[in-house]
Scaffold this motif. Structure first.
Motif: not given
Length: 294
Positions: A206-228
């Protein structure tokens, strides 16, 4: 120290916004009609990109990191342990997928095993009809094989890898290294985000699931960087071995999705075979050139 922290925060913002933009833009291709043929070839380009990312980036990096960590821990085993971890990730996805398919075999669209030959009605001659939209009344078998579950597994594999990429940036102690690694990851992740977006659009999400997955994927590198960043500000016990194990398993899932999902799906059409292969080679060459340039 403040300039280093400022550089990391700026890179963190860039790693969030640009991949998010590249991931959401292909949603404009959801329409049918003349966009269908163009999108099918873009999907082949994406397949070449994932092939290069798998064989030239993710797998060799995970194997090298594991061997380096075993050497640093002075662990010597007469067994291909890094390759074993990668295979565990591969088999984990295989087992999970077939358990899910076995439990939902009565549901249309999700019950076709990934390794089976295409069965059912012939594919439409017009590639424009291959466009998959929620609520459409006809779904060719090749596109039904692109199930939501498999798309989620691909998203999970890419997200784990992106998390570790961000972690690598956050752990750097020199501003020049931060900027250099961040630029390479930014280009790499933006291309991967666009390719992931195209593959998700070909799934029945669905459109909502698509936006949620892309948004979560975009957040992964910043999240890892914040942990670092937190780890460099507050040094603690190292968990490099756990990171290597997770990255190796993520690489195994990436191998599975690349060779048993993406490439068969994109190349399993009787029409326009050579243009599709050329499009795949274009995507592979582009990613290989980025890898060669560092």
């Amino acid at each position: 120290m403040r300039s280093l922290l400022a550089a990391k925060l700026g890179c963190l913002l860039g790693l969030l916004l640009l991949p998010l933009l590249c991931g959401l833009l292909p949603a404009r291709l959801r329409g049918a009609g003349p966009h269908g043929r163009w999108r099918s070839f873009v999907g082949c380009v994406a397949g070449g990109i994932f092939l290069a990312a798998c064989l030239l980036d993710i797998v060799p990096d995970s194997l090298a990191d594991m061997r380096e960590e075993l050497q640093s821990q002075q662990i010597t085993v007469d067994f291909p342990f890094p390759e074993f971890v990668l295979t565990v990730g591969f088999l984990l996805v295989l087992v999970i997928e077939h358990v899910v398919l076995d439990c939902s075999e009565r549901q249309a669209g999700e019950a076709t095993p990934l390794l089976s030959c295409a069965e059912g009605p012939p594919q439409p001659a017009d590639p424009a009809e291959w466009v998959v939209e929620t609520g459409a009344h006809h779904f060719p078998v090749a596109f039904q094989a692109h199930s939501s579950f498999r798309s989620f597994v691909l998203f999970l594999s890419l997200s784990v890898h992106a998390l570790f990429e961000g972690l690598a940036v956050g752990l750097q102690d020199a501003e020049s290294k931060v900027l250099q690694i961040c630029m390479a990851i930014l280009v790499h992740k933006s291309v991967i985000a666009g390719s992931l977006s195209l593959l998700l659009l070909q799934s029945r999400v669905s459109a909502c699931c698509f936006v949620a997955l892309i948004g979560t994927f975009a957040l992964m590198s910043p999240l890892g960087m914040a942990v670092g960043i937190v780890m460099t500000q507050n040094p603690g016990p190292s968990s490099t071995m756990a990171q290597c194990l997770l990255e190796g398993m993520a690489a195994g899932t990436f191998v599975y999705i690349t060779f048993l999902e993406i490439l068969p799906h994109e190349l399993n059409s009787p029409t326009c075979r050579l243009p599709r292969v050329l499009a795949m080679l274009l995507g592979f060459s582009a990613m290989a050139a980025l890898r060669f340039l560092g």
